[in-house]
Design an enzyme around this catalytic site. Structure first.
Site, short mmCIF file in Angstrom:
data_model
loop_
_atom_site.label_atom_id
_atom_site.label_comp_id
_atom_site.label_asym_id
_atom_site.label_seq_id
_atom_site.Cartn_x
_atom_site.Cartn_y
_atom_site.Cartn_z
CE1 TYR A 1 -3.62 2.56 0.31
CE2 TYR A 1 -2.64 3.16 2.41
CZ TYR A 1 -3.54 3.41 1.40
OH TYR A 1 -4.36 4.51 1.46
CD GLU B 1 -2.21 5.80 -5.96
OE1 GLU B 1 -2.73 6.84 -5.48
OE2 GLU B 1 -2.62 4.66 -5.67
#
Length: 357
Positions: free
Chosen positions: A281, A288
């Site tokens: 994660y 991103e």
């Protein structure tokens, strides 16, 4: 710049004709069908270097005027729909095959093989009926949740397996056309994921609404705004890492929820669902963030999504300022989600430990 004829490879099915034009980094494409003749013109790097490339093909039988084409770093793929579903003895009206045309053996099937391919599709109707019967057995709520998680699991599994196979075969070259290969399935999965905000809102599941909102909207912002709206971002390696990290998490999360709908638990899958996200994660958020940072100069240069201001205040407000604010919100959201997920993990294993005692 001289105009040359590219190498063109073809294959067919009963309803379609597939063409693969060997031009890399194609641009200024002009592809049309007029009077049953396909006209192709474009610039790119072919067998003889950077040039203008052009060819015409008159099809053996009538075709529809609509054309689907997709350009990758390596080639231009064209799909033409036949007017009538039938098998052609050859591709062109002229009996003698053009010198630049050759069979596409990667997609080639003879007529009998193509008919077998059609027969393999028909059993999917039986599978659908069986699935609906199973959904009815589970009940409406559990059946809906089971079906949703199954569809997402199949979608992200396809993404993960496709990317893994391409990585082993093509190596680093697979980084640069990930978007064009994977984007359609990823669009589908992420649009469908919007229901993950609706489910807790209407009480179908007990997960938190805010963590679901942060994850779904954050991913869709990256997918549709950063990657989808900027052609210059679609060939960057960061797309590969973002998609691969997303799918690596989801191939364990969705089957866990799917089995929970039918009251089944696999210990290894439970451990993976509540553990694999701990390293993946943050890495996904980092990927991103890299994508957002790489997009900022492009937004500045193109003025895309910039907000026009009154002349007294200046010409426009660049979208890059919003992206810089989004970076801060992204890491704040990561902290909120990480804390929520870790508490969920601790609660899960604490409960299991009590039951075992």
């Amino acid at each position: 710049m001289q105009t040359l004829t590219p190498r063109v490879f073809w294959a067919q099915r009963h309803g379609d004709v597939y063409l693969r034009v060997e031009i890399s980094d194609a641009k200024n494409l002009d592809i049309s069908i007029q009077e049953n003749i396909l006209h192709f013109r474009g610039q790119g790097h072919g067998a003889k270097g950077e040039n203008e490339y052009e060819f015409n093909l008159e099809f053996l039988k009538p075709v529809k005027s609509e054309i689907k084409h997709k350009s990758t770093q390596r080639q231009v793929n064209i799909t033409v729909r036949k007017l009538e579903r039938c098998w052609w003895g050859r591709l062109t009206m002229q009996e003698r095959k053009p010198g630049f045309l050759a069979p596409d053996f990667d997609r080639w099937l003879d007529e009998s093989d193509a008919e077998m391919e059609l027969k393999k599709v028909r059993p999917t109707a039986k599978i659908s009926n069986a699935l609906f019967s199973f959904v009815g057995y589970l009940g409406l709520k559990k059946g809906y949740l089971f079906t949703y998680n199954l569809v997402q699991f199949l979608g992200f599994s396809w993404v993960f397996v496709n990317m893994t196979v391409r990585l082993f075969i093509l190596g680093q070259d697979s980084f640069y056309d990930t978007f064009h290969t994977i984007a359609d399935v990823m669009y589908f999965c992420q649009m469908l994921a919007i229901v993950e905000m609706i489910n807790p809102a209407v009480g179908l599941v007990r997960t938190g609404l805010i963590p679901a909102f942060i994850q779904v909207m954050g991913r869709n912002f990256i997918l549709f705004v950063i990657f989808g709206s900027l052609d210059d971002m679609q060939n960057k390696p960061v797309v590969f890492f973002v998609f691969y990290l997303w799918s690596s998490i989801e191939i364990f999360r969705y089957p866990f929820y799917m089995l929970a709908c039918i009251g089944t638990e696999w210990k290894l899958l439970t451990w993976l669902r509540y553990t694999i996200w701990i390293p993946l994660y943050p890495l996904g958020i980092l990927a991103e963030a890299v994508a957002v940072i790489q997009s900022i100069p492009i937004f500045n240069e193109t003025k895309f999504l910039s907000i026009r201001l009154p002349e007294a205040l200046g010409s426009s407000l660049s979208f890059s300022y919003i992206l810089q604010l989004y970076l801060l919100l992204m890491f704040l959201g990561m902290f909120i989600n990480f804390r929520y997920l870790y508490k969920q993990r601790s609660r899960r294993f604490r409960t299991k430990k009590r039951k075992s005692n």
